[in-house]
Write a protein that holds these residues in place. Structure first.
Motif, short mmCIF file in Angstrom:
data_model
loop_
_atom_site.label_atom_id
_atom_site.label_comp_id
_atom_site.label_asym_id
_atom_site.label_seq_id
_atom_site.Cartn_x
_atom_site.Cartn_y
_atom_site.Cartn_z
N ARG A 117 0.84 -1.19 0.00
CA ARG A 117 0.00 0.00 0.00
C ARG A 117 0.88 1.24 0.00
N LYS A 167 2.13 4.85 1.19
CA LYS A 167 2.11 5.46 2.53
C LYS A 167 1.65 6.91 2.38
N LYS A 227 -0.54 8.72 4.70
CA LYS A 227 -0.94 9.50 5.88
C LYS A 227 -0.17 10.82 5.95
N HIS A 264 -5.21 10.09 -4.25
CA HIS A 264 -5.46 10.44 -2.85
C HIS A 264 -5.69 11.94 -2.68
N ASP A 287 -9.00 8.09 8.76
CA ASP A 287 -7.86 8.90 8.35
C ASP A 287 -6.99 9.31 9.54
N GLU A 339 -1.09 4.26 10.41
CA GLU A 339 -0.97 3.56 9.13
C GLU A 339 -0.45 2.14 9.33
N ASP A 340 0.37 1.94 10.38
CA ASP A 340 0.92 0.61 10.67
C ASP A 340 -0.19 -0.31 11.19
N ARG A 397 -2.53 0.19 14.44
CA ARG A 397 -3.95 0.44 14.17
C ARG A 397 -4.83 -0.44 15.07
N ASP A 446 -8.70 -0.55 4.69
CA ASP A 446 -7.61 0.04 3.92
C ASP A 446 -6.26 -0.63 4.20
N LEU A 447 -6.20 -1.48 5.24
CA LEU A 447 -4.96 -2.19 5.56
C LEU A 447 -4.76 -3.44 4.72
#
Length: 390
Positions: free
Chosen positions: A128, A130, A132, A178, A324, A328-329, A333, A355-356
């Protein structure tokens, strides 16, 4: 350099039959000052091979404190070093058996020089992007509308597309997608995200115009909107708002927008929820429905991934929780989600982990790996596999 006779003698010692081998013998030798640090090898899949063969480039991205990623024009790959027990030789002049098709003239010797060698290579794995960091950078200086009364606009922390590509670990296509998702726009050559209050102000102007003109929200005239709202806001901002919350189409030579019901309802819900820690669910639903344009219907399904309903409290409540704003990890999360709520139903947690998912991965697989399931009042719930600090 070995002669053909020396090669034949070596084959005899090794008890190999010359007729079982290709007639061309390739003798390898190391060039002067060859070092393992001279070259790096990278394993490419078919997609990236075609990308390189077409003359396109690959870019390695990442700040000093980030793990490097490799980006094509539309994909992002994780870069990892893979060790091998076999010595990998870089021999530009060497040919494969398929290339040695000329068998005329019997056995012969060719010489090829080794340019470099490695005991490892870069292994690529699609991942994915990155992203964020993108919102974080743009929120350093959100656009709050045109400057008033001679006020000077803050020109610090503004980013062009080239600046963002230098800082964000994503391909250009993923980055542009994005930017559209977070409703960013280009102003004077810089990409800016709108201040939330200003964005809601623009949306409010549009929805009030729809109500006052008794338009269907599926047929909002661009030209009339620009003419009516131009005294209030810049025309490009009105059009940007329509692009964010609607879909453009043409009819009889005139441009219209069909407002997207779910997007408009979600935006107005966020405006109501942003200043409240928790909101009585029933009261919120009443106020929310009254705030949307005539003909639109609000549904809690529209708030998946941005708000969380607590059915166990009395009265039932709703609070702001945007995907949001979560780490992100993957491990971080899940830790944060389980610190917010000890047990989750699959329906509640899915919008916050969707989204992960990697390529061909499901939310069910993520839950199996990072959570433990149990039954509670006949309903399957998930909790952390490890103790979580609340």
């Amino acid at each position: 350099m070995r002669s053909l006779e020396e090669v034949q003698a070596t084959l005899e010692i090794a008890k190999l039959k010359e007729e079982d081998l290709v007639p061309t013998v390739q003798c390898l030798s190391f060039g002067d000052n060859v070092s393992s640090a001279d070259y790096c090898l990278m394993e490419l899949d078919e997609t990236l091979c075609r990308h390189i063969e077409a003359g396109d480039s690959l870019v390695i991205r990442g700040d000093k404190d980030e793990h490097a990623v490799l980006c094509s024009s539309d994909r992002t790959y994780d870069l990892k070093i893979a060790d091998t027990s076999n010595l990998l030789l870089f021999v530009p002049g060497c040919r494969t058996p398929e290339q040695l098709t000329d068998s005329r003239g019997g056995s012969r010797v060719e010489h090829a020089q080794i340019w470099g060698f490695c005991n490892s290579y870069w292994e690529l794995r699609k991942q994915r992007p990155k992203l964020k960091k993108l919102k974080k950078l743009l929120m350093e200086n959100p656009y709050e509308g045109p400057s008033l009364g001679g006020q000077e606009e803050n020109t610090e922390n503004r980013y062009t597309m080239e600046d963002l590509l230098e800082r964000i670990q994503a391909s250009e296509e993923e980055l542009k997608t994005h930017l559209e998702t977070i409703h960013a726009c280009q102003i004077e050559g810089y990409w800016r995200v709108l201040d939330f209050d200003y964005e809601m102000k623009l949306l409010g102007h549009v929805t009030q115009l729809v109500d006052s003109e008794s338009w269907s929200f599926n047929k909002v005239s661009l030209q009339t909107s620009l003419e009516e709202l131009a005294p209030l806001e810049p025309r490009e901002m009105i059009e940007h708002c329509l692009n964010c919350y609607g879909k453009c189409y043409a009819e009889n030579g005139e441009v219209f927008y069909a407002l997207h019901e779910d997007k408009v309802c979600r935006g107005l819900a966020l405006m109501l929820l942003q200043n409240a820690v928790k909101f009585n669910l029933r009261e919120f639903q009443d106020v929310w429905q009254q705030s949307v344009p005539e003909g639109m219907s609000t549904r809690l399904e529209q708030l998946k991934g941005v708000a969380l309903v607590d059915r166990t409290s009395r009265p039932e409540t709703i609070s702001l929780l945007r995907v949001d704003d979560l780490p992100e990890d993957t491990v971080e999360r899940f830790n944060q989600l389980f610190s917010l709520r000890e047990k989750w139903t699959e329906d509640d947690i899915t919008p916050y982990i969707q989204d992960l998912c990697g390529e061909k991965q499901t939310t069910g697989a993520l839950l199996t790996k990072y959570a433990r399931s149990s039954m509670q009042n006949g309903i399957k719930v998930f909790n952390s596999r490890r103790p979580v600090a609340l």
